[in-house]
Design an enzyme around this catalytic site. Structure first.
Site, PDB file in Angstrom:
ATOM      1  NE  ARG A 267       1.309  -2.116   4.761  1.00 36.12           N
ATOM      2  CZ  ARG A 267       0.459  -1.993   4.287  1.00 36.12           C
ATOM      3  NH1 ARG A 267      -0.142  -2.613   3.703  1.00 36.12           N
ATOM      4  NH2 ARG A 267       0.035  -0.534   4.326  1.00 36.12           N
ATOM      5  CG  HIS A 271       2.797  -3.122   0.574  1.00 37.56           C
ATOM      6  ND1 HIS A 271       2.423  -4.597   0.513  1.00 37.56           N
ATOM      7  CD2 HIS A 271       2.822  -3.169  -0.583  1.00 37.56           C
ATOM      8  CE1 HIS A 271       2.850  -5.481  -0.089  1.00 37.56           C
ATOM      9  NE2 HIS A 271       2.849  -4.782  -1.324  1.00 37.56           N
ATOM     10  CE1 TYR A 280      -2.894   1.010   3.356  1.00 40.42           C
ATOM     11  CE2 TYR A 280      -2.791   2.507   1.411  1.00 40.42           C
ATOM     12  CZ  TYR A 280      -2.242   1.845   2.090  1.00 40.42           C
ATOM     13  OH  TYR A 280      -0.888   1.330   2.416  1.00 40.42           O
TER      14      TYR A 280
END
Lengths: 372, 326
Positions: A267, A271, A280
């Protein structure tokens, strides 16, 4: 980064066909693809990426409540969708924008959901059995399995005629792999030997939770405990995605029982537009996957086969045209009337719906002509 | 008129058989419902008669049962799922509430979901934890579901067939304490629309509303009250979503008093909803506050305490007396 010895890769990151014992069964399928078919796969990847960027822009400008990008996952999706047949049924998550488009979904309809106009923007029967998006993770894998069980009960599969025998593809992600519904779907699919392919896009992140937290074993090994064969592919290799999906779909279509593919992809974006992956993820990881970009890889392959700037420039233009068209039509989408809330909650008359719809209509009418 | 005397379990069995004969798309799904006939034997004989592709003995996974039933409904089937016991429905709660209930609206009318979920519910059988609960309010609270509950064999025979014929998802709550008592079933006609409540005993002094397992108890209470000169009108709701209020409002306009009885905990319950609605619709007719007689708002207790927990005839009559004291 997460590639293993088992990862099936037909096209190297440099865009060169990999010829070895692992790829040998798949190469004939790839060789059968005409130049036009190969270029169509590229076109779908390039154009959807431009659409994806435009949708992200629309969100940032306040025209969508949220956008769910598929940036980086184009090869996994286009390859698997190309491998499906018209009679197949496809149960997506909420990120298979290009699969929907390839089955006939107008991309603007996809945006109706994220603009807050509807929860379900198409009729699966009209868009070649591309079912509605499922927001609750993993729920669709059970619906897909039930549908596939019905195909078996109806004798609509496994008769040895691939042109009409139907199969089901259930898309899911690495995050959903931890959901109980997915395990139950694998149990039911195996018990009833349903004609279903579980196509898991392992994009490595479930919002901020890494796949290593979801599973201590590679996800393609998990179905073996359910009696379902699983394989792992390089999901950024559109040819592997196409060929391995094609083979597994034909096996399950022929009555071979369920199949499972783990497509390793990434990805590249967030998200959703509400997410902030800089909190993160490391840059090194993103760099690795940027170097494994599925579109760059396939462009190198097509250029080596003779495709020239004219072709690639035409795709760029098509993407621009689509983006402009999508923007214009999205901004013109009408807001449904408030009575739409009550329609279709039930398919037959229900007194609560009738009473509340009537009350709201009368209440709203009481303002007409009054102080605006 | 063709009358047979049947238990509710047998009446539902006959209703399922009739629906399966009438439409080959009707299939049954559930745990132990095949050769065993279900833990309450409601599906007895159906596996032998219709085969394993019509009567699916499923893996033990309630979410899987409901989730695959949804997919089968998309394929054109009319699945009837059996949840073995009331307290086992919660693994399927997500599929029922986020999917089954909402899929008709999500599809904007392009697809219907004719799924029936049969749930044996309620107490009085002395069973262990999770086997005697009354979770119907959760489902009546959920838009997109219809919730119905028969109180007698005749209604059970017809309502299960009507549920299967409906294109909407239906939660079908079967009062397991009423599975075995026999009653007359008119096989020729149902006599009532599916979502209608019905006056099952006429009276003039107090209106007593009940459904499912509490209807027979309400009738006993009315019988005892009559011996002491109190006339109770008993109404069987039959449908909990939607609720047919017209007979209840008409009754309260006549009696001026309302007691609502159910086994379920009273807090945020069907009984609460009936009380609130009657306060809105029959305020000027009420001579006393609407009273609820219900299970306590505790977990269903161990079996030796169930008689203390569950409403009984005496607790109903106590509430009737309180209502009359105003």
């Amino acid at each position: 980064m997460s590639y293993t010895d088992a990862t099936i890769q037909v096209l190297s990151p440099e865009g060169v066909i990999v010829e070895n014992d692992t790829t040998a069964p798949y190469l004939p399928l790839v060789e059968k693809l005409s130049d036009a078919e190969l270029q169509e796969m590229h076109r779908q990847m390039v154009v959807i990426r431009r659409f994806d960027i435009e949708a992200g822009n629309l969100q940032r400008q306040g025209h969508l409540g949220i956008w769910i990008p598929s940036l980086g996952q184009e090869a996994a999706q286009v390859g698997s969708a190309t491998a499906s047949r018209p009679q197949d049924h496809i149960f997506p998550t909420y990120r298979e924008h290009v699969v929907g488009r390839m089955r006939g979904v107008d991309p603007v309809d996809t945006l109706r959901i994220w603009r807050g106009l509807t929860h379900g923007a198409w009729d699966p029967k009209v868009v070649n059995n591309f079912h509605l998006y499922a927001v609750v993770l993993g729920t669709q894998t059970l619906h897909a399995t039930g549908y596939a069980m019905g195909l078996t009960f109806d004798g609509a599969t496994g008769t040895g005629t691939p042109d009409t025998d139907a199969a089901v593809i259930a898309y899911l992600g690495d995050g959903a792999s931890s959901q109980g519904d997915v395990s139950e779907a694998l149990v039911f699919a195996a018990s009833y030997q349903a004609p279903i392919l579980f196509f898991l896009q392992n994009n490595h992140w479930a919002i901020s939770v890494p796949v290593t937290r979801q599973s201590r074993t590679p996800l393609y090994l998990r179905p073996s405990g359910f009696g379902i064969p699983g394989v792992q592919i390089d999901g950024n290799d559109v040819l592997a995605s196409y060929a391995v999906t094609r083979e597994n779909l034909e096996e399950t279509r022929a009555g071979g029982g369920p199949r499972f593919i783990e497509a390793l992809t990434y990805r590249m974006g967030a998200h959703t537009t509400s997410d902030d992956p800089t909190k993160y993820r490391d840059d090194a990881e993103l760099d690795f996957w940027t170097r494994h970009d599925p579109i760059a890889r396939f462009e190198a392959f097509l250029r080596a086969k003779g495709a020239g700037d004219d072709f690639f420039d035409s795709l760029t233009q098509e993407g621009e045209d689509l983006a402009a068209d999508v923007r214009a039509r999205t901004l013109a989408l009408p807001v449904p009337s408030s009575s739409a809330m009550f329609e279709h909650v039930y398919s037959e008359a229900h007194t609560l719906m009738q009473e509340q719809a009537a009350w709201l209509a009368a209440y709203e009418a009481s303002f007409e002509g009054g102080a605006a | 008129m063709t009358i047979e005397t049947l238990s509710m379990a047998k009446a539902i069995n006959n209703g399922l058989r009739a629906a399966m004969k009438a439409d080959e798309k009707v299939i049954l799904m559930g745990e132990d419902i095949g050769p065993l006939g279900g833990v309450f034997r409601v599906t007895e004989g159906l596996h032998a008669e219709f085969g394993g592709n019509r009567v699916l003995d499923t893996p033990l996974a309630e979410s899987g049962i409901v989730g695959t039933a949804i997919g089968l409904a998309m394929r054109g089937y009319r699945p009837v799922c059996e949840i073995q016991f009331d307290g086992f429905i919660f693994p399927a709660f997500d599929q029922i509430v986020t999917q089954l209930a909402k899929l008709t609206a999500r599809h904007q009318g392009h697809q219907t979901f004719p799924v029936v979920i049969r749930v044996p519910f309620g107490g009085h059988i002395g069973a262990v934890e999770h086997h005697q609960e009354s979770p119907e309010a959760y489902f009546a609270h959920t838009a997109g579901l219809r919730v119905i509950s028969p109180s007698n064999p005749h209604d059970a025979y017809w309502m299960i067939q009507e549920a299967i014929a409906s294109n909407d998802p239906i939660m079908f709550f079967e009062p397991k304490s009423r599975y075995w008592p026999k009653g007359e079933v008119d096989l020729s006609a149902s006599g009532s629309p599916t979502y209608s409540s019905r006056v099952v005993r006429e009276g003039t002094g107090v209106t007593l509303v009940a459904y499912g397992p509490m209807v027979s108890m309400a009738l006993q209470a009315a019988e005892l009250a009559a011996e002491e000169g109190t006339s109770i009108e008993v109404i069987d709701l039959r449908s909990l979503s939607p609720i047919d209020y017209a007979p209840v409002v008409a009754s309260v306009q006549k009696t001026g008093r309302l007691v609502v009885a159910s086994e379920a905990p009273g807090n945020v319950s069907i009984a609460s909803e009936v009380a609130a609605t009657l306060a809105e619709r029959a305020f000027y007719s009420l001579e006393a506050p609407v009273l609820r007689v219900s299970g306590f708002d505790t977990p269903f207790p161990p079996a030796k305490l169930e008689a203390n927990y569950l409403p009984d005839v005496d607790r109903i009559l106590e509430a009737v007396d309180r209502s009359l004291a105003y």
